[in-house]
Design a protein around this motif. Sequence first.
Motif, PDB file in Angstrom:
ATOM      1  N   ALA A  67       0.863  -1.179   0.000  1.00  0.00           N
ATOM      2  CA  ALA A  67       0.000   0.000   0.000  1.00  0.00           C
ATOM      3  C   ALA A  67       0.900   1.228   0.000  1.00  0.00           C
ATOM      4  CB  ALA A  67      -0.884  -0.004   1.244  1.00  0.00           C
ATOM      5  N   TYR A  68       0.424   2.311  -0.613  1.00  0.00           N
ATOM      6  CA  TYR A  68       1.235   3.527  -0.669  1.00  0.00           C
ATOM      7  C   TYR A  68       0.499   4.672   0.022  1.00  0.00           C
ATOM      8  CZ  TYR A  68       4.414   7.112  -2.124  1.00  0.00           C
ATOM      9  OH  TYR A  68       5.332   8.127  -2.089  1.00  0.00           O
ATOM     10  N   ALA A 103       3.383  -1.468   3.672  1.00  0.00           N
ATOM     11  CA  ALA A 103       3.079  -0.105   3.244  1.00  0.00           C
ATOM     12  C   ALA A 103       4.375   0.650   3.005  1.00  0.00           C
ATOM     13  CB  ALA A 103       2.236   0.612   4.288  1.00  0.00           C
ATOM     14  N   ALA A 104       4.292   1.676   2.167  1.00  0.00           N
ATOM     15  CA  ALA A 104       5.451   2.505   1.862  1.00  0.00           C
ATOM     16  C   ALA A 104       4.990   3.953   1.743  1.00  0.00           C
ATOM     17  CB  ALA A 104       6.107   2.052   0.558  1.00  0.00           C
ATOM     18  N   LEU A 105       5.955   4.855   1.845  1.00  0.00           N
ATOM     19  CA  LEU A 105       5.692   6.276   1.693  1.00  0.00           C
ATOM     20  C   LEU A 105       6.996   6.978   1.373  1.00  0.00           C
ATOM     21  CD1 LEU A 105       6.871   7.711   4.520  1.00  0.00           C
ATOM     22  CD2 LEU A 105       4.856   6.584   5.436  1.00  0.00           C
ATOM     23  N   ALA A 106       6.891   8.229   0.979  1.00  0.00           N
ATOM     24  CA  ALA A 106       8.066   9.059   0.736  1.00  0.00           C
ATOM     25  C   ALA A 106       7.941  10.294   1.609  1.00  0.00           C
ATOM     26  CB  ALA A 106       8.164   9.448  -0.732  1.00  0.00           C
ATOM     27  N   VAL A 107       9.064  10.720   2.182  1.00  0.00           N
ATOM     28  CA  VAL A 107       9.079  11.877   3.068  1.00  0.00           C
ATOM     29  C   VAL A 107      10.394  12.623   2.882  1.00  0.00           C
ATOM     30  CG1 VAL A 107       9.989  10.505   5.003  1.00  0.00           C
ATOM     31  CG2 VAL A 107       8.753  12.625   5.477  1.00  0.00           C
ATOM     32  N   GLY A 122       6.670   2.010  13.012  1.00  0.00           N
ATOM     33  CA  GLY A 122       7.459   0.879  12.539  1.00  0.00           C
ATOM     34  C   GLY A 122       8.050   1.019  11.153  1.00  0.00           C
ATOM     35  N   PHE A 123       7.857   2.148  10.495  1.00  0.00           N
ATOM     36  CA  PHE A 123       8.442   2.345   9.164  1.00  0.00           C
ATOM     37  C   PHE A 123       9.960   2.472   9.295  1.00  0.00           C
ATOM     38  CE2 PHE A 123       4.116   3.463   8.219  1.00  0.00           C
ATOM     39  CZ  PHE A 123       3.949   3.142   6.886  1.00  0.00           C
ATOM     40  N   MET A 124      10.655   1.895   8.331  1.00  0.00           N
ATOM     41  CA  MET A 124      12.114   1.947   8.304  1.00  0.00           C
ATOM     42  C   MET A 124      12.577   2.521   6.966  1.00  0.00           C
ATOM     43  SD  MET A 124      12.905   0.666  11.220  1.00  0.00           S
ATOM     44  CE  MET A 124      14.646   0.419  11.024  1.00  0.00           C
ATOM     45  N   MET A 135      10.296   5.142   2.923  1.00  0.00           N
ATOM     46  CA  MET A 135      10.184   4.355   4.146  1.00  0.00           C
ATOM     47  C   MET A 135       9.181   3.231   3.896  1.00  0.00           C
ATOM     48  SD  MET A 135      10.361   7.252   7.126  1.00  0.00           S
ATOM     49  CE  MET A 135      11.040   6.136   8.367  1.00  0.00           C
ATOM     50  N   GLU A 136       9.444   2.075   4.500  1.00  0.00           N
ATOM     51  CA  GLU A 136       8.591   0.910   4.291  1.00  0.00           C
ATOM     52  C   GLU A 136       8.282   0.238   5.618  1.00  0.00           C
ATOM     53  OE1 GLU A 136      10.646  -1.638   1.532  1.00  0.00           O
ATOM     54  OE2 GLU A 136      10.256  -0.295  -0.153  1.00  0.00           O
TER      55      GLU A 136
END
Length: 145
Positions: A67-68, A103-107, A122-124, A135-136
């Motif tokens: 998921a994004y 899940a993933a995202l960009a920051v 918990g995102f790394m 981050m995932e």
Amino acid sequence: MSASAEQVALLLRACDAGFVPPLSARVDIDAYAAKLAAQATLVEAWDGDALAGLVAIYCNNHDTGIAYISNVSVAPGHTRRGIAGRLLGEALVRARAAGMRGAALAVHDANAAALALYRKHGFMPAGASGLELRMELAFTSEHPQ
């Protein structure tokens, strides 16, 4: 309640300066709000009839199962109340329920508040492109969102 594109745009404009860099420097806010309202799963917080916060997540990539998270926004005046964390947690629950395995995202790497929020959930870090950090989070028994 489900936010309209106009309500999403109002929230994004109110939060614009809090993004690193400002959201309006990267996207057309009206077009982005319309896309989020039409295509993303929105997890929302309301203050009466005003949208106070949202997390926009896409749970449609069944090839990767990832998921994004496209947007996390909390209106000025509603920050520091745990809204972003609650909405992010609910978005992750929904992603897992939709069959996603992570899940993933960009920051932006200078957005300390966002980085702290994502790490708390918990995102790394999983890579970088310029100043943007990917981050995932894998859904495991330790992170049962």
